[in-house]
Design an enzyme around this catalytic site. Structure first.
Site, PDB file in Angstrom:
ATOM      1  N   HIS A 122      -7.265  20.756 -24.305  1.00 23.71           N
ATOM      2  CA  HIS A 122      -8.073  20.082 -23.936  1.00 23.71           C
ATOM      3  C   HIS A 122      -8.963  19.481 -25.272  1.00 23.71           C
ATOM      4  CE1 HIS A 122     -12.501  19.491 -22.355  1.00 23.71           C
ATOM      5  NE2 HIS A 122     -11.820  19.458 -21.186  1.00 23.71           N
ATOM      6  N   ASP A 199      -8.814  29.633 -25.567  1.00 23.39           N
ATOM      7  CA  ASP A 199      -9.551  29.029 -24.930  1.00 23.39           C
ATOM      8  C   ASP A 199      -9.242  29.408 -23.379  1.00 23.39           C
ATOM      9  OD1 ASP A 199     -10.774  27.280 -22.912  1.00 23.39           O
ATOM     10  OD2 ASP A 199      -9.984  25.381 -24.021  1.00 23.39           O
ATOM     11  N   GLN A 202      -9.770  27.883 -18.258  1.00 17.56           N
ATOM     12  CA  GLN A 202      -9.216  27.803 -17.005  1.00 17.56           C
ATOM     13  C   GLN A 202      -8.560  29.274 -16.661  1.00 17.56           C
ATOM     14  OE1 GLN A 202      -9.251  25.450 -15.003  1.00 17.56           O
ATOM     15  NE2 GLN A 202      -9.970  24.015 -16.251  1.00 17.56           N
ATOM     16  N   LYS A 225     -17.297  27.434 -14.434  1.00 19.01           N
ATOM     17  CA  LYS A 225     -15.837  27.204 -14.065  1.00 19.01           C
ATOM     18  C   LYS A 225     -15.618  28.508 -13.278  1.00 19.01           C
ATOM     19  CE  LYS A 225     -13.912  24.152 -17.371  1.00 19.01           C
ATOM     20  NZ  LYS A 225     -14.022  22.742 -16.638  1.00 19.01           N
ATOM     21  N   CYS A 363      -9.174  14.843 -19.989  1.00 16.65           N
ATOM     22  CA  CYS A 363      -9.735  15.324 -21.526  1.00 16.65           C
ATOM     23  C   CYS A 363      -8.464  15.990 -22.155  1.00 16.65           C
ATOM     24  CB  CYS A 363     -10.660  16.483 -21.543  1.00 16.65           C
ATOM     25  SG  CYS A 363     -12.336  15.902 -20.891  1.00 16.65           S
TER      26      CYS A 363
END
Ligand code: PLP
Length: 406
Positions: A122, A199, A202, A225, A363
């Protein structure tokens, strides 16, 4: 497996109609809807427990401080971190990565040193490093992927050099859904003495993450999220690494003593939390984590995997549909195009049917370039989505296809 109808009652927004059609919300990768429990926690916080934290001797300030620190402990437990000193509250994934990019570069890197990223990052795990590259002359190395959207493990190993200082990669791709083998990737980095930032934006909403088991030095995610509020997120960092880094921002909370001659910084985690923190957001995030825990992460993962399988099979029945991301292990993300139909056209026409999907580059423009496309349509799923919604989504895509006579 899950009582989805009961769960849906906790999310009032799911009863909304859009253009007189029932809302079908398939944009969970961008942000999730909030259960009543989280919204009520926010309201209750402002109505009943609101006072600035940490410096107050009065009752309300102490109650608010306790709630904020309990929230930190809930996050610690959720990630199975060793200590709550390793949990820093930030504004979200983006701020967490910017913090590490800035502080790690200052403390641990000089001109010519290298950071390894992947092609599927991202922008929030690319641009902060580019800013540091311009500032300090560090170089970025990029792990390529194959046509299925799987990172190439040999190419990854070959990217290491005696200049490699950090690996910073996503756990789950927000476009392809690929679940990267981060545990093995972390081992590879550690064999070479290189720390790792993951990261988890997600990943955390969809799968159990145990930071001790993964052994990454840093792991970051966003509250919004995972059914929590916007504006709050988490940076997990191993204590010995956070200790080595300088503060990110200066101000209140992050100091022990201040004089015009010299300032001593506060201990962890407060060293990284300058200013009044979002103490209402932190308690609401903790409520969201408890909510997810009650459903059970294993149940969530199994249910969403089944939804993804069902949706992928449905989409494959549509003439001209191309799915991007064919990894064996995928998160609840389905990116696709149908013939030459522009993703915006598909997204806007689905919207008229009450179906919310995301369109564009997500993104991740370097990834789009690697795929040779400008953008995709992305449906992303949550445990509150149903097979009936997927049926309506697939029927909607087919209807759009017919309109364009693809
Ligand atoms: N990383 C990934 C993989 C994401 O999907 C996102 C958001 O879409 C981010 C980082 C940025 O998260 P936020 O905007 O909450 O900081």
């Amino acid at each position: 497996m899950l009582d989805v109808q009961a769960i849906r009652k906790d999310f009032p927004i799911l009863d909304h109609k859009i253009y007189d059609k029932p809302l079908i919300y398939l944009d969970n990768g961008a942000t999730t809807q909030k259960p009543r429990q989280v919204v009520e926690k926010i309201a209750n916080g402002y109505y009943n427990v609101n006072a600035n934290i940490h410096r107050g001797v009065h009752f309300l300030s102490q109650a608010a401080t306790e709630a904020h620190e309990e929230a930190r402990e809930t996050v610690r437990r959720f990630l199975n971190a060793r200590s709550s000193n390793e949990i820093v509250f930030t504004r979200g994934t983006t701020e967490s990565i910017n913090l590490i990019a800035s502080c790690f570069t200052d403390a641990c890197m000089s001109a010519g040193d290298e950071v390894i990223l992947s092609v599927m990052e991202h922008h929030s795990n690319i641009v902060p490093w580019q800013i540091q590259a311009a500032r300090k002359g560090i170089a970025l190395k990029v792990i390529p992927m194959d046509e299925k959207g799987v990172l190439n493990p040999d190419a990854y190993r070959e990217l290491f050099s005696d200049k490699t200082r950090l690996v910073s990669v996503t756990h789950v791709s927000n476009v392809l859904g690929t679940v990267n083998p981060v545990k093995a990737m972390i081992e590879t980095a550690h064999e070479r003495g290189v720390p790792v930032l993951i990261d988890g934006a997600q990943a955390v909403p969809h799968t159990r993450v145990d930071v001790q088991d993964l052994d990454a030095e840093f792991y970051v995610f966003s509250g919004h999220k995972i059914y929590g509020p916007t504006g709050i997120g988490v940076l997990y960092g191993k204590e010995e690494w956070l200790d080595r880094l300088p503060p990110y921002q200066g101000g209140g909370e992050m100091i022990a003593t201040v004089s015009f001659e010299k300032t001593a910084f506060n201990e962890l985690p407060f060293k990284f939390e300058a200013g009044t923190p979002d103490y209402i957001g932190s308690t609401a995030l903790a409520e969201a984590l408890r909510y997810v825990d009650r459903i059970g992460m294993e149940n969530i993962a199994a249910y969403e995997e089944e939804l993804l399988r069902y949706a992928t099979a449905g989409l494959r029945t549509i003439e001209g549909a191309r799915v991007f991301g064919q990894a064996d292990r995928k998160g609840a993300v389905l990116s696709f195009l149908v013939g030459e139909i522009h993703p915006y056209d598909m997204g806007m026409l689905l919207d008229r049917l009450g179906i919310a999907v995301r369109t564009g580059h997500h993104c991740a423009q370097p990834l789009m370039r690697a795929l040779g496309i400008e953008g995709t349509v992305r449906a992303s799923f949550s445990f509150y989505n149903t097979r009936e919604e997927i049926d309506a989504f697939v029927a909607g895509v087919e209807r759009v296809r017919k309109m364009f006579r693809v």
